[in-house]
Write a protein that holds these residues in place. Structure first.
Motif, PDB file in Angstrom:
ATOM      1  N   VAL A 103       0.596  -1.238  -0.057  1.00 39.46           N
ATOM      2  CA  VAL A 103       0.048  -0.006  -0.049  1.00 39.46           C
ATOM      3  C   VAL A 103       0.848   1.082   0.028  1.00 39.46           C
ATOM      4  O   VAL A 103       0.629   2.165  -0.599  1.00 39.46           O
ATOM      5  CB  VAL A 103      -0.926  -0.082   1.139  1.00 39.46           C
ATOM      6  CG1 VAL A 103      -1.695   1.364   1.254  1.00 39.46           C
ATOM      7  CG2 VAL A 103      -1.938  -1.192   1.256  1.00 39.46           C
ATOM      8  N   LEU A 104       1.861   1.369   0.699  1.00 40.57           N
ATOM      9  CA  LEU A 104       2.718   2.631   0.971  1.00 40.57           C
ATOM     10  C   LEU A 104       3.631   2.480  -0.411  1.00 40.57           C
ATOM     11  O   LEU A 104       3.834   3.641  -0.991  1.00 40.57           O
ATOM     12  CB  LEU A 104       3.596   2.170   2.246  1.00 40.57           C
ATOM     13  CG  LEU A 104       2.942   2.216   3.539  1.00 40.57           C
ATOM     14  CD1 LEU A 104       4.070   1.856   4.755  1.00 40.57           C
ATOM     15  CD2 LEU A 104       2.168   3.554   3.745  1.00 40.57           C
ATOM     16  N   ALA A 107       1.193   4.304  -2.780  1.00 42.46           N
ATOM     17  CA  ALA A 107       1.000   5.419  -2.714  1.00 42.46           C
ATOM     18  C   ALA A 107       2.132   6.351  -3.016  1.00 42.46           C
ATOM     19  O   ALA A 107       1.871   7.373  -3.676  1.00 42.46           O
ATOM     20  CB  ALA A 107       0.833   5.724  -0.898  1.00 42.46           C
ATOM     21  N   ARG A 112       0.256   9.563  -4.001  1.00 38.30           N
ATOM     22  CA  ARG A 112      -0.910   9.642  -2.964  1.00 38.30           C
ATOM     23  C   ARG A 112      -0.386   9.440  -1.492  1.00 38.30           C
ATOM     24  O   ARG A 112       0.651   9.023  -1.338  1.00 38.30           O
ATOM     25  CB  ARG A 112      -2.036   8.825  -3.488  1.00 38.30           C
ATOM     26  CG  ARG A 112      -2.583   8.932  -4.914  1.00 38.30           C
ATOM     27  CD  ARG A 112      -3.167  10.456  -4.875  1.00 38.30           C
ATOM     28  NE  ARG A 112      -3.750  10.459  -6.309  1.00 38.30           N
ATOM     29  CZ  ARG A 112      -5.061  10.187  -6.660  1.00 38.30           C
ATOM     30  NH1 ARG A 112      -5.840   9.793  -5.696  1.00 38.30           N
ATOM     31  NH2 ARG A 112      -5.455  10.370  -8.033  1.00 38.30           N
ATOM     32  N   ARG A 113      -1.330   9.766  -0.585  1.00 31.70           N
ATOM     33  CA  ARG A 113      -1.120   9.329   0.793  1.00 31.70           C
ATOM     34  C   ARG A 113      -1.767   8.390   1.221  1.00 31.70           C
ATOM     35  O   ARG A 113      -3.143   8.085   0.992  1.00 31.70           O
ATOM     36  CB  ARG A 113      -1.129  10.556   1.510  1.00 31.70           C
ATOM     37  CG  ARG A 113      -0.946  10.518   3.117  1.00 31.70           C
ATOM     38  CD  ARG A 113      -0.806  11.756   3.543  1.00 31.70           C
ATOM     39  NE  ARG A 113      -2.141  12.712   3.528  1.00 31.70           N
ATOM     40  CZ  ARG A 113      -3.050  12.374   4.481  1.00 31.70           C
ATOM     41  NH1 ARG A 113      -2.722  11.751   5.796  1.00 31.70           N
ATOM     42  NH2 ARG A 113      -4.168  12.976   4.473  1.00 31.70           N
ATOM     43  N   ALA A 114      -1.235   7.195   2.125  1.00 33.39           N
ATOM     44  CA  ALA A 114      -1.987   6.177   2.740  1.00 33.39           C
ATOM     45  C   ALA A 114      -2.878   6.722   3.833  1.00 33.39           C
ATOM     46  O   ALA A 114      -2.281   7.458   4.605  1.00 33.39           O
ATOM     47  CB  ALA A 114      -0.933   4.848   3.100  1.00 33.39           C
ATOM     48  N   THR A 115      -3.985   6.300   4.056  1.00 36.18           N
ATOM     49  CA  THR A 115      -4.785   6.907   5.253  1.00 36.18           C
ATOM     50  C   THR A 115      -5.298   5.674   5.925  1.00 36.18           C
ATOM     51  O   THR A 115      -5.457   4.448   5.387  1.00 36.18           O
ATOM     52  CB  THR A 115      -5.808   7.805   4.725  1.00 36.18           C
ATOM     53  OG1 THR A 115      -6.751   7.187   3.755  1.00 36.18           O
ATOM     54  CG2 THR A 115      -5.355   9.061   4.141  1.00 36.18           C
ATOM     55  N   VAL A 126      -4.900   3.216   0.193  1.00 33.26           N
ATOM     56  CA  VAL A 126      -4.345   4.428  -0.670  1.00 33.26           C
ATOM     57  C   VAL A 126      -5.644   4.566  -1.669  1.00 33.26           C
ATOM     58  O   VAL A 126      -6.057   3.522  -2.168  1.00 33.26           O
ATOM     59  CB  VAL A 126      -3.040   4.172  -1.272  1.00 33.26           C
ATOM     60  CG1 VAL A 126      -3.009   2.843  -2.109  1.00 33.26           C
ATOM     61  CG2 VAL A 126      -2.726   5.362  -2.260  1.00 33.26           C
ATOM     62  N   ARG A 137      -9.463   1.787  -4.569  1.00 30.74           N
ATOM     63  CA  ARG A 137      -8.780   1.826  -3.397  1.00 30.74           C
ATOM     64  C   ARG A 137      -7.896   0.582  -3.274  1.00 30.74           C
ATOM     65  O   ARG A 137      -8.383  -0.637  -3.372  1.00 30.74           O
ATOM     66  CB  ARG A 137      -9.731   1.812  -2.061  1.00 30.74           C
ATOM     67  CG  ARG A 137     -10.337   3.298  -1.762  1.00 30.74           C
ATOM     68  CD  ARG A 137     -10.785   3.587  -0.383  1.00 30.74           C
ATOM     69  NE  ARG A 137     -11.923   3.170  -0.063  1.00 30.74           N
ATOM     70  CZ  ARG A 137     -12.507   3.266   1.274  1.00 30.74           C
ATOM     71  NH1 ARG A 137     -11.948   4.113   2.052  1.00 30.74           N
ATOM     72  NH2 ARG A 137     -13.538   2.945   1.490  1.00 30.74           N
TER      73      ARG A 137
END
Length: 377
Positions: A103-104, A107, A112-115, A126, A137
């Motif tokens: 995921v990181l 991102a 983008r930014r992982a949340t 992400v 997602r």
């Protein structure tokens, strides 16, 4: 695995790629997702949505004033998340990554930014947008719901093999219990661009390509795409993508244990007043036994059983598209399933066709003629 199998001899289609055609996979994808996690929808009436879902065979994992989570009997995340909205719409798909690191990595590669996801789901995500404008997602670390009691396949007397003695066969008149989410089908005006995005960013690989009759030289217009888990087999398709005059959800499919569960569950749905769109039959690409239904909001959903499972060694098949080629056996594909029956969906698609032909995308007059030939074949 370095070995690749020519899947076009007795496996799933009649022919393979010609020289220079699409390879069906990216050489160096950013990540390789493991599966579909869930699909997200908006609907104005959650109680009505839940009533159909339970008749279709889902269990309810969460129901609040603003949100409904539907699950299958397999352990894992919910299959479907429905949020309360003013009108019905498909909001997007979530894919399950191998771990947080993927995921990181995704991102970072996309800027983008992982949340963190809400506590009801857990884990991180992400949020991305594919070239067709679809919300995607990629998630990891989500809560795993425990397994639920499931239906078991009925013992069968097959040929001379006796699996049932001194007992009758009486499938229960009840919903076919959904086990898991299998796949989602999407339509795109930018099919090839969107396909390449999924292959590059999510590491999906193509099981089968289809092209309009007489237009193979222009390239494919539909692909059945699976996850790449190396030597571990996965569904023949996790995503199917087709060229069309609008960017939209087409249908999603949910596994049940066997044909009897699917058929008896269909009788239960019919008795509850719901509308069968098409089936029962067996597909060619993917081989699934299928049955399609319209929910009260007009979304098409499928029960399936006995689908093909491929590992990464199977290369893409190529075949011409036709309505008659959608099934090995079963009734002819209905106009409702093909979205050409008179009604809101066909009117919406006609308007989208007029708009799409005026825009810069992959759906042009020649492609429209090819699509019409397929729809009325």
């Amino acid at each position: 695995m370095n070995r690749h199998i020519d899947a076009h001899t007795d496996l799933h289609t009649g022919q393979g790629a010609l020289r220079g055609e699409h390879p069906g996979r990216a050489a160096n994808p950013v990540v390789k997702v493991h599966d579909l996690a869930w699909l997200e929808f908006a609907k104005p009436d959650l109680d009505r949505a839940e009533a159909f879902a339970r008749a279709f065979g889902f269990a309810t994992a969460l129901h609040t004033r603003d949100e409904l989570h539907l699950r299958g009997t397999d352990p894992g995340a919910p299959c479907v998340i429905i949020r309360k909205g003013r009108r019905s719409s498909f909001l997007g798909a979530a894919f399950l990554a191998a771990d947080d690191a993927d995921v990181l990595r995704l991102a970072e590669a996309t800027g983008r930014r992982a949340t963190r996801l809400p506590e009801t789901l857990g884990g991180i995500a992400v949020a991305l947008t594919d070239p067709s404008g679809g919300a995607v997602r990629v998630v990891s670390g989500v809560h795993r719901l425990p397994a639920l009691p499931t239906q078991t396949p009925l013992p069968l007397n097959v040929g001379h093999a006796v699996g049932r003695e001194n007992a009758t066969q009486r499938p229960a008149p009840e919903p076919a219990r959904v086990q898991r989410l299998g796949h989602v089908v999407l339509q795109s005006t930018r099919y090839l661009e969107t396909l390449n995005w999924y292959l590059q960013h999510l590491g999906l690989i193509v099981s089968d390509f289809q092209y309009y009759p007489g237009q193979r030289q222009r390239g494919p217009v539909m692909s059945f795409i699976r996850c790449d888990r190396g030597a571990t087999v996965t569904d023949h398709h996790t995503v199917a993508m087709t060229l069309g005059p609008s960017n939209r959800y087409v249908h999603s499919a949910y596994q049940v244990c066997d044909l009897d569960a699917l058929a008896a569950g269909g009788e239960y749905l019919r008795e509850q007043g719901y509308h069968r769109s098409w089936g029962i039959g067996r597909h060619i690409q993917g081989s699934q036994i299928f049955d399609y239904w319209r929910d009260p909001d007009g979304f098409l959903v499928e029960h399936f059983s006995d689908g093909d499972m491929f590992d990464c060694s199977i290369e893409p098949g190529w075949a011409p598209m036709s309505a008659s080629g959608l099934a090995q056996w079963g009734p002819p594909a209905t106009r409702d399933f093909l979205d050409i029956a008179p009604g809101r969906e066909s009117v919406r698609e006609l308007r989208a066709t007029i708009t799409s032909l005026r825009e810069d995308n992959e759906f042009d007059i020649e492609r429209l003629l090819g699509l019409l030939k397929v729809a009325f074949s």
